[in-house]
Design an enzyme around this catalytic site. Structure first.
Site, PDB file in Angstrom:
ATOM      1  N   SER A  36       1.101   4.074  -2.943  1.00  0.00           N
ATOM      2  CA  SER A  36       0.779   5.473  -2.649  1.00  0.00           C
ATOM      3  C   SER A  36       1.919   6.404  -3.035  1.00  0.00           C
ATOM      4  CB  SER A  36       0.427   5.643  -1.167  1.00  0.00           C
ATOM      5  OG  SER A  36       1.570   5.479  -0.338  1.00  0.00           O
ATOM      6  N   LYS A  37       3.160   5.956  -2.848  1.00  0.00           N
ATOM      7  CA  LYS A  37       4.306   6.799  -3.187  1.00  0.00           C
ATOM      8  C   LYS A  37       4.577   6.822  -4.691  1.00  0.00           C
ATOM      9  CE  LYS A  37       5.260   8.417   0.870  1.00  0.00           C
ATOM     10  NZ  LYS A  37       5.118   9.868   1.148  1.00  0.00           N
ATOM     11  N   ASP A  48       0.828  -1.211   0.000  1.00  0.00           N
ATOM     12  CA  ASP A  48       0.000   0.000   0.000  1.00  0.00           C
ATOM     13  C   ASP A  48       0.860   1.257   0.000  1.00  0.00           C
ATOM     14  OD1 ASP A  48       0.856  -0.620   2.583  1.00  0.00           O
ATOM     15  OD2 ASP A  48      -0.933   0.188   3.550  1.00  0.00           O
ATOM     16  N   TYR A  49       1.949   1.232   0.766  1.00  0.00           N
ATOM     17  CA  TYR A  49       2.839   2.393   0.849  1.00  0.00           C
ATOM     18  C   TYR A  49       3.519   2.655  -0.493  1.00  0.00           C
ATOM     19  CZ  TYR A  49       6.463   5.504   2.705  1.00  0.00           C
ATOM     20  OH  TYR A  49       7.286   6.579   2.945  1.00  0.00           O
ATOM     21  N   CYS A  50       4.062   1.597  -1.109  1.00  0.00           N
ATOM     22  CA  CYS A  50       4.715   1.750  -2.416  1.00  0.00           C
ATOM     23  C   CYS A  50       3.735   2.278  -3.458  1.00  0.00           C
ATOM     24  CB  CYS A  50       5.308   0.427  -2.881  1.00  0.00           C
ATOM     25  SG  CYS A  50       6.815  -0.074  -2.013  1.00  0.00           S
TER      26      CYS A  50
END
Length: 309
Positions: A193-194, A189-191
């Site tokens: 989003s970034k 999810d973080y990747c």
């Protein structure tokens, strides 16, 4: 593992960078005067200003004579940043904002425009990380990660960009991550989003170029930073892939923003990985991930999941 031989030139180069991570932002007297003139009296809005990079950037902009607008969901932390700025003699105003709620962003932006006025430099810094693999990550946390790390950029920028376009000057800074240039296990999810943050910046820069407006953009892609968000993570080769100090990262960011750099990866060795990611097949990149410990870097993640920072 034959592909490891591809690393030897980079390893040799990196071995010459001892002390690089202690770098501080220093410029000549002439350039320093130009920078002070550029920032002094300008209004700088920083999201995620209650701790970590956001707080440190607020201090640095304050030293250069800027007026600070502080946004964070962490009211107490934001008040502490405000108190320290006021002790420095810096004009500042703090707002408690949940960046996962676009209506709250719009409401608070209207308040800023009426109470403070035009924003000259917008630093989209706030971010969250869950550190969970896809199948273990609750739906609501995935949604919030994308809301804060990606969607909020649309609404902060949409609110303050018109004022910059009207005056034909301004700067929008997006604090993304090297996770926005590659994939890491345990950070789906973080990747995602970034990657969205990087794409947002690139497309925005293209729109501004087409408009022929003198509004600058800078996107920043650091590796892991020791701010608490990534507590517990580790890499196999810390000389090449160190856990960066927030002070060092802020020095790099300030230099990039104040000299109008469009793209910044931290540390410099990251540029090699970006190039390799575009050239090498997935099988080789996976071997690199194993060799440097990236594949399992999130296995002992603890983190700080309750804040936007």
């Amino acid at each position: 593992m034959p592909y490891v031989f591809l690393l030897s030139p980079q390893l040799e180069i990196a071995s010459q960078w001892d002390g690089y991570y202690e770098k501080t932002f220093e410029v000549s007297d002439h350039v320093h005067k130009e920078i002070i003139l550029k920032v002094s009296g300008q209004t700088v809005l920083i999201t995620g200003s209650g701790s970590g990079l956001g707080r440190l950037m607020a201090f640095e902009f304050g030293k250069l004579g800027a007026r600070l607008v502080l946004w964070d969901i962490n009211e107490q932390g934001n008040k502490e940043t405000l108190k320290e700025l006021e002790a420095m003699g810096v004009e500042a105003k703090a707002y408690t904002v949940d960046l996962s709620e676009y209506k709250e962003i719009n409401r608070t932006a209207d308040l800023v425009k009426s109470e403070v006025g035009k924003v000259d430099i917008l630093v989209n810094n706030a971010g969250i990380v869950t550190g969970k693999k896809l199948l273990q990550c609750p739906d609501e946390l995935m949604v919030k990660t994308v809301s804060v790390n990606t969607n909020a950029l649309f609404f902060t920028t949409k609110n303050f960009l018109p004022g910059m376009l009207e005056s034909n000057k301004g700067h929008i800074v997006t604090i993304a991550s090297m996770a926005g240039k590659c994939g890491v296990a345990g950070l789906v999810d973080y990747c995602a989003s970034k990657h969205g943050a990087v794409g947002f910046n690139d497309s925005l820069a293209s729109e501004l170029y087409a408009l022929k407006k003198d509004v600058k953009t800078t996107v920043v892609c650091p590796i892991y930073i020791n701010t608490g968000m990534f507590d517990g993570i580790a890499t196999k080769w810390p000389t090449l892939l160190p856990i960066l100090s927030p002070e060092y990262v802020v020095d790099c960011i300030m230099e990039a923003v104040l000299t109008d750099r469009a793209f910044l990866a931290i540390p410099k060795f990251s540029y090699i990985f970006i190039a390799l990611a575009g050239l090498l097949p997935t099988e080789v990149l996976n071997l690199y991930g194993d060799h440097f410990g990236i594949t399992h870097s999130m296995d002992h993640f603890k983190g700080r999941q309750s804040r936007q920072a």
